[in-house]
Design a protein around this motif. Structure first.
Motif, PDB file in Angstrom:
ATOM      1  N   LEU A 149      36.323 -22.120  20.284  1.00  0.00           N
ATOM      2  CA  LEU A 149      35.955 -22.304  21.684  1.00  0.00           C
ATOM      3  C   LEU A 149      35.365 -23.693  21.921  1.00  0.00           C
ATOM      4  O   LEU A 149      35.611 -24.316  22.961  1.00  0.00           O
ATOM      5  CB  LEU A 149      34.949 -21.227  22.098  1.00  0.00           C
ATOM      6  N   TYR A 150      34.616 -24.185  20.957  1.00  0.00           N
ATOM      7  CA  TYR A 150      34.027 -25.516  21.086  1.00  0.00           C
ATOM      8  C   TYR A 150      35.104 -26.597  20.989  1.00  0.00           C
ATOM      9  O   TYR A 150      35.152 -27.528  21.802  1.00  0.00           O
ATOM     10  CB  TYR A 150      32.974 -25.711  19.999  1.00  0.00           C
ATOM     11  N   HIS A 151      35.983 -26.468  20.013  1.00  0.00           N
ATOM     12  CA  HIS A 151      36.994 -27.502  19.793  1.00  0.00           C
ATOM     13  C   HIS A 151      38.031 -27.522  20.909  1.00  0.00           C
ATOM     14  O   HIS A 151      38.389 -28.602  21.413  1.00  0.00           O
ATOM     15  CB  HIS A 151      37.684 -27.279  18.449  1.00  0.00           C
ATOM     16  N   HIS A 152      38.528 -26.367  21.297  1.00  0.00           N
ATOM     17  CA  HIS A 152      39.609 -26.308  22.280  1.00  0.00           C
ATOM     18  C   HIS A 152      39.117 -26.414  23.720  1.00  0.00           C
ATOM     19  O   HIS A 152      39.828 -26.925  24.583  1.00  0.00           O
ATOM     20  CB  HIS A 152      40.401 -25.005  22.117  1.00  0.00           C
ATOM     21  N   TYR A 153      37.899 -25.924  23.995  1.00  0.00           N
ATOM     22  CA  TYR A 153      37.434 -25.829  25.374  1.00  0.00           C
ATOM     23  C   TYR A 153      36.068 -26.480  25.620  1.00  0.00           C
ATOM     24  O   TYR A 153      35.562 -26.423  26.738  1.00  0.00           O
ATOM     25  CB  TYR A 153      37.384 -24.354  25.797  1.00  0.00           C
ATOM     26  N   GLY A 154      35.467 -27.053  24.592  1.00  0.00           N
ATOM     27  CA  GLY A 154      34.184 -27.726  24.766  1.00  0.00           C
ATOM     28  C   GLY A 154      33.021 -26.791  25.016  1.00  0.00           C
ATOM     29  O   GLY A 154      31.981 -27.209  25.550  1.00  0.00           O
ATOM     30  N   ILE A 155      33.149 -25.510  24.647  1.00  0.00           N
ATOM     31  CA  ILE A 155      32.096 -24.524  24.900  1.00  0.00           C
ATOM     32  C   ILE A 155      31.094 -24.542  23.749  1.00  0.00           C
ATOM     33  O   ILE A 155      31.444 -24.279  22.601  1.00  0.00           O
ATOM     34  CB  ILE A 155      32.702 -23.117  25.088  1.00  0.00           C
ATOM     35  N   LYS A 156      29.851 -24.826  24.067  1.00  0.00           N
ATOM     36  CA  LYS A 156      28.813 -24.971  23.055  1.00  0.00           C
ATOM     37  C   LYS A 156      28.239 -23.612  22.654  1.00  0.00           C
ATOM     38  O   LYS A 156      28.466 -22.595  23.310  1.00  0.00           O
ATOM     39  CB  LYS A 156      27.704 -25.888  23.574  1.00  0.00           C
ATOM     40  N   LYS A 157      27.481 -23.617  21.565  1.00  0.00           N
ATOM     41  CA  LYS A 157      26.780 -22.413  21.111  1.00  0.00           C
ATOM     42  C   LYS A 157      25.273 -22.682  21.110  1.00  0.00           C
ATOM     43  O   LYS A 157      24.836 -23.832  21.189  1.00  0.00           O
ATOM     44  CB  LYS A 157      27.236 -22.025  19.701  1.00  0.00           C
ATOM     45  N   HIS A 158      24.498 -21.613  21.029  1.00  0.00           N
ATOM     46  CA  HIS A 158      23.052 -21.768  20.944  1.00  0.00           C
ATOM     47  C   HIS A 158      22.487 -20.738  19.974  1.00  0.00           C
ATOM     48  O   HIS A 158      23.092 -19.692  19.719  1.00  0.00           O
ATOM     49  CB  HIS A 158      22.391 -21.620  22.316  1.00  0.00           C
ATOM     50  N   LEU A 159      21.317 -21.051  19.438  1.00  0.00           N
ATOM     51  CA  LEU A 159      20.649 -20.163  18.499  1.00  0.00           C
ATOM     52  C   LEU A 159      20.090 -18.927  19.204  1.00  0.00           C
ATOM     53  O   LEU A 159      19.590 -19.010  20.328  1.00  0.00           O
ATOM     54  CB  LEU A 159      19.507 -20.893  17.790  1.00  0.00           C
ATOM     55  N   LEU A 160      20.172 -17.799  18.531  1.00  0.00           N
ATOM     56  CA  LEU A 160      19.565 -16.568  19.020  1.00  0.00           C
ATOM     57  C   LEU A 160      18.120 -16.479  18.528  1.00  0.00           C
ATOM     58  O   LEU A 160      17.756 -17.109  17.528  1.00  0.00           O
ATOM     59  CB  LEU A 160      20.356 -15.361  18.515  1.00  0.00           C
ATOM     60  N   GLU A 161      17.320 -15.701  19.201  1.00  0.00           N
ATOM     61  CA  GLU A 161      15.923 -15.540  18.791  1.00  0.00           C
ATOM     62  C   GLU A 161      15.825 -14.856  17.431  1.00  0.00           C
ATOM     63  O   GLU A 161      14.929 -15.155  16.643  1.00  0.00           O
ATOM     64  CB  GLU A 161      15.154 -14.753  19.851  1.00  0.00           C
ATOM     65  N   GLU A 162      16.713 -13.937  17.161  1.00  0.00           N
ATOM     66  CA  GLU A 162      16.790 -13.313  15.849  1.00  0.00           C
ATOM     67  C   GLU A 162      18.244 -12.974  15.548  1.00  0.00           C
ATOM     68  O   GLU A 162      19.084 -12.939  16.448  1.00  0.00           O
ATOM     69  CB  GLU A 162      15.935 -12.045  15.759  1.00  0.00           C
ATOM     70  N   LYS A 163      18.541 -12.748  14.301  1.00  0.00           N
ATOM     71  CA  LYS A 163      19.912 -12.508  13.876  1.00  0.00           C
ATOM     72  C   LYS A 163      20.489 -11.282  14.565  1.00  0.00           C
ATOM     73  O   LYS A 163      19.839 -10.239  14.636  1.00  0.00           O
ATOM     74  CB  LYS A 163      19.954 -12.321  12.353  1.00  0.00           C
ATOM     75  N   ARG A 164      21.684 -11.419  15.104  1.00  0.00           N
ATOM     76  CA  ARG A 164      22.402 -10.280  15.697  1.00  0.00           C
ATOM     77  C   ARG A 164      23.138  -9.580  14.568  1.00  0.00           C
ATOM     78  O   ARG A 164      24.117 -10.096  14.028  1.00  0.00           O
ATOM     79  CB  ARG A 164      23.375 -10.786  16.766  1.00  0.00           C
ATOM     80  N   PHE A 165      22.651  -8.400  14.222  1.00  0.00           N
ATOM     81  CA  PHE A 165      23.006  -7.817  12.936  1.00  0.00           C
ATOM     82  C   PHE A 165      23.109  -6.307  13.050  1.00  0.00           C
ATOM     83  O   PHE A 165      22.114  -5.624  13.283  1.00  0.00           O
ATOM     84  CB  PHE A 165      21.909  -8.203  11.921  1.00  0.00           C
ATOM     85  N   GLY A 166      24.330  -5.792  12.945  1.00  0.00           N
ATOM     86  CA  GLY A 166      24.515  -4.354  13.015  1.00  0.00           C
ATOM     87  C   GLY A 166      25.800  -3.973  13.709  1.00  0.00           C
ATOM     88  O   GLY A 166      26.717  -4.787  13.875  1.00  0.00           O
ATOM     89  N   ILE A 167      25.850  -2.724  14.140  1.00  0.00           N
ATOM     90  CA  ILE A 167      27.012  -2.184  14.836  1.00  0.00           C
ATOM     91  C   ILE A 167      26.635  -1.997  16.305  1.00  0.00           C
ATOM     92  O   ILE A 167      25.672  -1.291  16.626  1.00  0.00           O
ATOM     93  CB  ILE A 167      27.446  -0.826  14.238  1.00  0.00           C
ATOM     94  N   TYR A 168      27.377  -2.631  17.196  1.00  0.00           N
ATOM     95  CA  TYR A 168      27.058  -2.629  18.622  1.00  0.00           C
ATOM     96  C   TYR A 168      28.199  -1.996  19.419  1.00  0.00           C
ATOM     97  O   TYR A 168      29.374  -2.092  19.044  1.00  0.00           O
ATOM     98  CB  TYR A 168      26.827  -4.060  19.119  1.00  0.00           C
TER      99      TYR A 168
END
Length: 306
Positions: A149-168
């Motif tokens: 998404l960043y390379h093809h569309y320039g969409i950046k990412k950001h850090l989460l407050e804590e790890k997103r970890f599990g089954i959602y």
């Protein structure tokens, strides 16, 4: 589905024991059929485990797949034996003159770095540029999705407050798109990441369609309008015990990690994890192979930049 692999690939023997049809090169040569050529850029540290997970996930269609594992020359793997990489992987420079029907770019444990800080970023960008003209459809997973998404569309990412970890749990948003044909209204999927792509930038991009979303985990599944790029923010290919191994690894390192959400029965991490996501994972991979690779690719690959 018969998966064509090199004869001695360790993952092949494991999958055969699971009653998955794995075909070696010699047998494939005697079949009058053109298999779909699938490349896998495996960026995960435990490459042999990821090989098994992905080959298992790809094994649920009647089509024959010829799988090539692709290595990066700008990065030295430290968790997989060099002998394994030399025997079963091909450097990108050696396959860059070929055409592939499908390409998978996996996740990687580098999401806390800026993209440009990743030592193989330039080579990965080269692969993603190459995929536009040499690959019918590319499936990006987890960090691979953020990178795409960043390379093809320039969409950046950001850090989460804590790890997103599990089954959602995720909500299906657009049932008419073939990629999610057969999905239930609500379905589970694994996540294991420290960052996420900018939600608003995805929603505002007219070239992208969000197919599944989660109130707790955010956007899960995105597809480009032409189906040439698919972005999956989680790890649908994960095996039953993958999150448990990550949890135990982080605990042993003394990292601040909570048990994976919605993973253990009654949230008791001494019990066997529940496998709840494989049915939808199988549908996702099968739909991608069928509707965006097999149904789209020509018998003889035609360059799309001409």
């Amino acid at each position: 589905m018969p998966i064509k692999t090199q004869p001695d690939l360790p993952a092949g023997e494991i999958l055969k024991k699971e009653n998955i049809f794995v075909m070696d090169e010699m047998r494939a040569l005697h079949q009058d059929i053109r298999p779909l050529k699938i490349g896998i850029v495996n960026l995960m540290p435990l490459k042999e485990a990821t090989e098994i997970d992905l080959l298992r996930a790809l094994s649920n269609t009647p089509l024959q797949l010829d799988v090539t594992f692709i290595s990066l020359e700008s990065h030295k793997a430290t968790h997989t034996a060099l002998s394994h990489l030399n025997r079963f992987y091909e450097p990108f420079s050696e396959i860059s003159d070929r055409n592939l029907d499908g390409l998978i770019i996996t996740g990687a444990p580098v999401e806390q770095l800026d993209f440009e800080e990743v030592d193989y970023w330039d080579e990965l960008c080269q692969i993603m540029d190459w995929s536009r003209t040499h690959v019918t459809s590319t499936l990006h997973l987890c960090w691979g999705a953020q990178a795409g998404l960043y390379h093809h569309y320039g969409i950046k990412k950001h850090l989460l407050e804590e790890k997103r970890f599990g089954i959602y749990q995720h909500r299906l948003l657009n049932r008419k798109v073939p990629l999610v044909r057969g999905f239930d209204d609500v379905f589970p999927a694994p996540h294991s990441r420290h960052t996420e792509s900018d939600r608003q930038a995805i929603l505002e991009n007219p070239e992208l369609t969000v197919l599944a979303d989660s109130r707790e985990a955010g956007i899960y599944l995105v597809i480009a309008k032409d189906g040439r790029q698919v972005f999956v923010m989680g790890h649908p290919e994960y095996d039953r015990n993958t999150l448990q191994k990550e949890y135990q690894r982080d605990r042993e390192k003394g990292l601040p990690i909570k048990p994976p959400l919605n993973y253990y029965p009654d949230d008791d991490d001494t019990r066997k994890p529940l496998l709840t996501w494989r049915a939808h994972a199988n549908i996702l991979y099968s739909n991608w192979i069928n509707y965006y690779v097999y149904q789209t690719t020509p018998y003889e690959f035609i360059r799309t930049d001409r």
